[in-house]
Each structure stands twice: as structure tokens, then as C-alpha cells.
Design a protein around this motif. Structure first.
Motif, PDB file in Angstrom:
ATOM      1  N   THR A  36      10.831  30.628 -12.490  1.00 11.60           N
ATOM      2  CA  THR A  36      11.771  29.508 -11.942  1.00 11.60           C
ATOM      3  C   THR A  36      11.592  29.244 -10.670  1.00 11.60           C
ATOM      4  N   THR A  37      11.470  27.809  -9.807  1.00 10.00           N
ATOM      5  CA  THR A  37      10.409  27.120  -9.301  1.00 10.00           C
ATOM      6  C   THR A  37      11.053  27.845  -7.962  1.00 10.00           C
ATOM      7  N   PRO A  38      10.542  29.093  -7.502  1.00 10.31           N
ATOM      8  CA  PRO A  38      10.854  29.933  -6.133  1.00 10.31           C
ATOM      9  C   PRO A  38      11.469  28.306  -4.935  1.00 10.31           C
ATOM     10  N   THR A  39      12.038  29.178  -4.001  1.00 10.24           N
ATOM     11  CA  THR A  39      12.455  27.763  -2.455  1.00 10.24           C
ATOM     12  C   THR A  39      11.185  27.796  -1.976  1.00 10.24           C
ATOM     13  N   GLY A  40      11.466  26.659  -1.061  1.00 11.02           N
ATOM     14  CA  GLY A  40       9.707  26.713  -0.350  1.00 11.02           C
ATOM     15  C   GLY A  40       9.038  27.569   1.277  1.00 11.02           C
ATOM     16  N   GLY A  41      10.515  28.107   1.903  1.00 14.07           N
ATOM     17  CA  GLY A  41      10.087  28.988   2.166  1.00 14.07           C
ATOM     18  C   GLY A  41       8.804  29.829   1.765  1.00 14.07           C
ATOM     19  N   ALA A  42      10.258  30.807   0.936  1.00 11.62           N
ATOM     20  CA  ALA A  42       9.428  32.056   0.149  1.00 11.62           C
ATOM     21  C   ALA A  42       7.888  31.510  -0.509  1.00 11.62           C
ATOM     22  N   ALA A  43       8.180  30.729  -0.986  1.00  9.20           N
ATOM     23  CA  ALA A  43       6.994  30.034  -1.704  1.00  9.20           C
ATOM     24  C   ALA A  43       5.700  30.092  -1.715  1.00  9.20           C
ATOM     25  N   ALA A  44       5.779  29.762  -0.213  1.00  8.78           N
ATOM     26  CA  ALA A  44       4.134  29.535   0.764  1.00  8.78           C
ATOM     27  C   ALA A  44       3.524  30.472   1.088  1.00  8.78           C
ATOM     28  N   GLY A  45       2.889  30.539   0.783  1.00 13.13           N
ATOM     29  CA  GLY A  45       1.607  31.972   1.201  1.00 13.13           C
ATOM     30  C   GLY A  45       0.571  31.375   0.644  1.00 13.13           C
ATOM     31  N   ALA A  46      -0.670  32.748   1.419  1.00 13.31           N
ATOM     32  CA  ALA A  46      -2.187  33.082   0.865  1.00 13.31           C
ATOM     33  C   ALA A  46      -2.394  32.886  -0.693  1.00 13.31           C
ATOM     34  N   HIS A  47      -1.461  32.917  -1.847  1.00 19.47           N
ATOM     35  CA  HIS A  47      -1.551  33.028  -2.932  1.00 19.47           C
ATOM     36  C   HIS A  47      -1.570  31.993  -3.828  1.00 19.47           C
ATOM     37  N   ASP A  48      -1.611  31.588  -5.097  1.00 13.87           N
ATOM     38  CA  ASP A  48      -1.904  30.323  -5.650  1.00 13.87           C
ATOM     39  C   ASP A  48      -0.521  30.939  -5.568  1.00 13.87           C
ATOM     40  N   LEU A  49      -0.086  29.450  -6.935  1.00 18.02           N
ATOM     41  CA  LEU A  49       1.123  29.399  -7.408  1.00 18.02           C
ATOM     42  C   LEU A  49       1.008  29.112  -8.434  1.00 18.02           C
ATOM     43  N   VAL A  50       1.487  29.855  -9.907  1.00 18.31           N
ATOM     44  CA  VAL A  50       1.680  29.225 -11.149  1.00 18.31           C
ATOM     45  C   VAL A  50       2.960  29.024 -11.475  1.00 18.31           C
ATOM     46  N   VAL A  51       3.809  28.126 -12.077  1.00 18.94           N
ATOM     47  CA  VAL A  51       5.506  27.953 -12.136  1.00 18.94           C
ATOM     48  C   VAL A  51       5.790  27.372 -13.692  1.00 18.94           C
ATOM     49  N   ASP A  52       5.684  28.575 -14.603  1.00 22.27           N
ATOM     50  CA  ASP A  52       6.508  27.592 -15.774  1.00 22.27           C
ATOM     51  C   ASP A  52       7.900  26.713 -16.119  1.00 22.27           C
ATOM     52  N   LEU A  53       7.815  25.629 -16.367  1.00 22.02           N
ATOM     53  CA  LEU A  53       8.454  24.691 -15.902  1.00 22.02           C
ATOM     54  C   LEU A  53       9.431  24.960 -17.529  1.00 22.02           C
ATOM     55  N   ASN A  54       8.752  25.586 -18.358  1.00 26.38           N
ATOM     56  CA  ASN A  54       9.433  26.071 -19.418  1.00 26.38           C
ATOM     57  C   ASN A  54      10.381  23.968 -20.045  1.00 26.38           C
ATOM     58  N   THR A  55       9.028  23.043 -20.339  1.00 22.05           N
ATOM     59  CA  THR A  55       9.922  22.908 -20.784  1.00 22.05           C
ATOM     60  C   THR A  55       9.331  21.567 -22.034  1.00 22.05           C
ATOM     61  N   ARG A  56       8.466  22.269 -22.732  1.00 24.81           N
ATOM     62  CA  ARG A  56       7.753  21.774 -23.897  1.00 24.81           C
ATOM     63  C   ARG A  56       8.702  21.665 -25.031  1.00 24.81           C
ATOM     64  N   HIS A  57       9.632  22.146 -25.092  1.00 25.76           N
ATOM     65  CA  HIS A  57      11.036  20.540 -26.027  1.00 25.76           C
ATOM     66  C   HIS A  57      12.041  20.904 -25.381  1.00 25.76           C
ATOM     67  N   LEU A  58      11.839  20.486 -24.176  1.00 24.18           N
ATOM     68  CA  LEU A  58      13.411  19.411 -23.624  1.00 24.18           C
ATOM     69  C   LEU A  58      12.686  18.102 -23.815  1.00 24.18           C
ATOM     70  N   PRO A  59      14.302  17.489 -23.581  1.00 26.59           N
ATOM     71  CA  PRO A  59      14.615  15.767 -23.790  1.00 26.59           C
ATOM     72  C   PRO A  59      12.807  15.610 -22.960  1.00 26.59           C
ATOM     73  N   PRO A  60      12.439  14.086 -23.286  1.00 24.81           N
ATOM     74  CA  PRO A  60      11.536  13.991 -22.910  1.00 24.81           C
ATOM     75  C   PRO A  60      11.337  13.327 -20.633  1.00 24.81           C
ATOM     76  N   ALA A  61      13.267  12.745 -20.596  1.00 26.45           N
ATOM     77  CA  ALA A  61      13.006  12.502 -19.263  1.00 26.45           C
ATOM     78  C   ALA A  61      13.452  13.862 -18.326  1.00 26.45           C
ATOM     79  N   ASP A  62      14.053  15.135 -19.467  1.00 24.53           N
ATOM     80  CA  ASP A  62      14.234  15.716 -18.244  1.00 24.53           C
ATOM     81  C   ASP A  62      13.305  17.070 -17.792  1.00 24.53           C
TER      82      ASP A  62
END
Length: 426
Positions: A36-62
């Protein structure tokens, strides 16, 4: 001696879980892998961040709006839309580099997501080549084992037909190919060509056949600054990881008491080679339960296949679940099968460690288990990423189209070394 400036942190967005895990390992250093997309303050830091948006089979607009949402500009109320405190690229504590992972065979909502990803950028540098899986780009055309993508069966489980070129795949964006001879020239020439394409209002799509080609593309793009955003496969992510030279991640801890837990391999893929991969596991004595698609989706399996029934309280048995494709598979039916496999997996007794092939199956399973973050700890072979859940369960994700005939064997014996010395039953 002056200290070196800190390396920029990377925010990488992927459209499925196996691809997200592939990027997380390719970046090479400490990384958070979030479902899930973390909230800004909690997400930022020294580590790289990879987010699975899980969009492969969503409608294109979504799918497009999920990308905007991850960058803080999604429309309110859309699936995955950002709320207060969402990640905003360029804001306080934000990430210095952006990366967008796409499928090396150009499946999914690549065009719609690229349009959203390009908003606010000078241009995208598009490079879907994945040399480790023998997927290359020459003349602006993706090739698989030197065969043009549109002449392969790589899209047989899709409802659409494969694009005949990279430019065609990114309809909606002006894309211009950079020939391989330019990619392999001196770095200033490649850099100048990137600048020229961007100045023309187009997005450069360099050809690439090798990791060295991808290294050159990343080197030139980074020299031109963060206005150019990288978009590509795990191969381009690997080149970015090599360029950034992240500190090595400590070796994973030795297997814990969970080594006594059962191992459950879920082959959620229509790839024809999976039967040969499974045969290596049955030769070790693992039980194989092929599941008929209609029965599985009807819910009639109930942790049972044929004459074999598994009940809570049974002794743990290492097992492989697969889809019986003997009657053929229906294009577009993968999502329903993944959901049915996920339901079956979550009901499996003994809290098994999991091997999940196919990004859709992996994501559906972890969603059903309530897993929201993974810690990548190792790559068993290219694309087969070993991660741990917050409660210590091992999960290996692997794209369905990856892996040689011994892929599942290598994964299983990495998680359970005793299997390599166990003779087959009977």
C-alpha cells in the motif's frame, strides 16, 4: 576529507507484486517493499521504497490515477487515491529519484500509466529490455529469444494483441527510438541524443540487448538530471542499482524454527513450462495437486484434489498447487483463478511458507493474508525474490514467465535444504 554527498533515495512504482520484488532486489541496498502507499512522513527515510500499485488488471483510467496518487496528484475517491500526507515527489523528505517498473513484454496498462508518470517530468527514458530473461529491444521492437514479441505467444493469456513496437505500446506519448549503435557509442554522444529527443518533444526509447547497454542508458540519463524519469523492466532497475552502488544488504539470517513449517508452492501461471518445473519437485517427494479451473473457481475444492484431502491437524506435507490447463485456459480468466488460489492458500493448515509464481496470484494471496509490507532478503535466481513477512513467514515471489526448468527446484531447496537430500517417496 570532505564526505561524499548522500545517495538519492529511490521511489519505485510497480504494477504487480513479483515485479515490485524484482525491483526491490535490483536496487541492491536496504529497501522497503510496500503493498500500500505509505503516508508521506512515515515513508520518507534513508531506505529506497518500492510500492506495488497492483494495477496490472485495473481499467486504464484507474491504473493511471493510481500512479498519480502515489505521487500525490490522484483524483479524490479513485482506487488508490492519495489522502492527506501521501507521497509527493519533490516535497519535504521526498525521494530524489523516481522509477517506474513495467512488464518486459509490455503487458498491462503501460500506456495509461506512462502518461500519468510523465506528468511533471521533462521526459521518460523508456527501456523495457530484460537481458537476463532473453528479452531485448532492437529497432524499437521487443524481442523474446530474438523473435519479435508480436510473433510469440507471450500474450496468449491476454485479451488484447501484443504491440508491434515500443512506440505502439505507448500510444498517447510521442516516442522516438535511439538505435543500438548510439547506445554503444561514447557516453557524450548518447547523452546528446537523449537531449535531442527530449528537445523535440518526444520520449527517448533506446535499444538495448545487454546489461552493459542498460548501464550506459542509466549513466546518460542520470547525468541529465532528475527531470528525466526512468521507466523500464527489472533490467533497467538493475542498472540503476549498479549506478547508485548501494551498501550491501546483510546476508539473511539462517533458517529459523519455521523450517519445520510446511512449504506450499502455488504455481499461478499459464506458462507451458511449469509442468516440467513441478516434475522436479514431485521427484523430491512433494505432493502435487493439479486443480481444474472450473472446480477451483466454484469453491468446490475445499483444500482437496482428487483422492487427496488435507485437513487441519494433518502432518505438514510440502505441496505444490497448480492449474490443470489440459482443457485450455480462457484469456482474461487469470484474475478469478488467482483469487480462488488465494482463498485456498489462506485456508491451508500449518501456516506454510509460500512460493508464489505470477504477480497477480502473489498479490491476491498476500492481500487475503493481510500482509501489507515485505522485507526482501535474498534473490534465489533472477526474478525469484525471497522476502519475509512481518511475522517471519518466508514468501518467494517470481513472475510466471520466468525461470528455467529447475527454477522451482532451486527455490524449494533454498528454503528447505533438506529436500535436496530427501529421496522421493515410493
Amino acid at each position: 576529507m570532505a564526505s561524499s554527498p548522500p545517495l538519492p533515495a529511490v521511489l519505485a512504482l510497480a504494477d504487480d507484486l513479483s515485479g515490485a520484488a524484482e525491483v526491490a532486489r535490483a536496487l541492491g541496498g536496504p529497501v522497503r517493499l510496500c503493498l500500500t502507499t505509505p503516508t508521506g512522513g512515515a515513508a520518507a527515510g534513508a531506505h529506497d521504497l518500492v510500492v506495488d500499485l497492483n494495477t496490472r488488471h485495473l481499467p486504464p483510467a484507474d491504473a493511471a490515477d493510481a500512479v498519480r496518487s502515489a505521487l500525490g496528484s490522484g483524483r479524490s475517491g479513485a482506487p488508490g487515491a492519495a489522502g492527506p500526507g501521501a507521497l509527493v515527489f519533490g516535497g519535504p523528505g521526498a525521494y530524489g529519484l523516481l522509477y517506474k517498473k513495467i512488464d518486459s513484454q509490455l503487458r498491462g496498462n503501460v500506456a495509461a500509466e506512462a502518461v500519468a508518470y510523465a506528468e511533471g517530468a521533462e521526459a521518460l527514458v523508456i527501456a523495457p529490455a530484460l537481458p537476463a530473461a532473453r528479452r531485448t529491444v532492437t529497432g524499437g521492437v521487443v524481442h523474446v529469444d530474438r523473435v519479435p514479441l508480436h510473433e510469440t505467444n507471450g500474450w496468449r493469456a491476454e485479451r488484447a494483441t501484443p504491440p508491434r513496437s515500443v512506440a505502439e505500446a505507448f500510444s498517447g506519448l510521442p516516442v522516438r527510438t535511439i538505435p543500438l549503435e548510439v547506445v554503444r557509442s561514447e557516453l557524450p554522444r548518447l547523452e546528446a541524443e537523449l537531449k535531442s529527443v527530449v528537445a523535440s518533444g518526444a520520449h527517448p526509447a533506446p535499444d538495448a540487448e545487454t546489461d552493459a547497454d542498460l548501464d550506459a542508458i542509466v549513466a546518460a540519463a542520470l547525468r541529465l538530471g532528475p527531470g528525466l524519469r526512468l521507466l523500464g523492466s527489472g533490467g533497467l532497475a538493475g542498472a540503476l542499482g549498479r549506478a547508485l552502488a548501494r551498501p550491501a544488504v546483510p546476508a539473511p539470517a539462517p533458517p529459523s524454527a519455521r523450517a519445520a513449517a510446511p512449504l506450499l508452492v502455488v504455481a499461478g501461471t499459464a506458462e507451458p513450462g511449469v509442468a516440467r518445473q513441478i516434475a522436479h519437485l514431485t521427484a523430491l517427494g512433494m505432493r502435487h495437486l493439479p486443480l481444474e479451473p472450473a472446480e477451483l473457481m466454484s469453491g468446490a475444492v475445499e483444500i482437496r484434489a482428487g483422492a487427496v484431502e488435507v485437513r487441519a491437524g494433518d502432518a505438514p506435507v510440502d505441496t505444490v498447487l497448480s492449474i490443470d490447463g489440459s482443457a485450455g485456459l480462457h484469456p482474461g480468466g487469470g484474475r478469478a483463478l488467482s483469487a480462488a488460489l488465494a482463498a485456498l492458500t489462506t485456508a491451508w493448515p500449518g501456516r506454510p511458507d509460500l512460493v508464489l509464481t505470477g504477480g497477480e496470484t502473489a498479490r491476491a494471496t498476500l492481500d487475503a493474508l493481510g500482509v501489507r509490507e515485505l522485507e526482501p532478503v535474498d534473490e534465489i535466481h533472477h526474478g525469484a525474490v525471497h522476502s519475509r513477512t512481518p511475522d517471519g513467514r518466508s514468501v518467494v515471489t517470481r513472475p510466471g514467465s520466468y525461470g528455467a526448468e529447475d527454477s522451482l527446484l532451486r527455490i524449494a531447496t533454498a528454503l528447505r535444504p533438506h529436500l535436496a537430500a530427501t529421496p522421493a517417496a515410493g
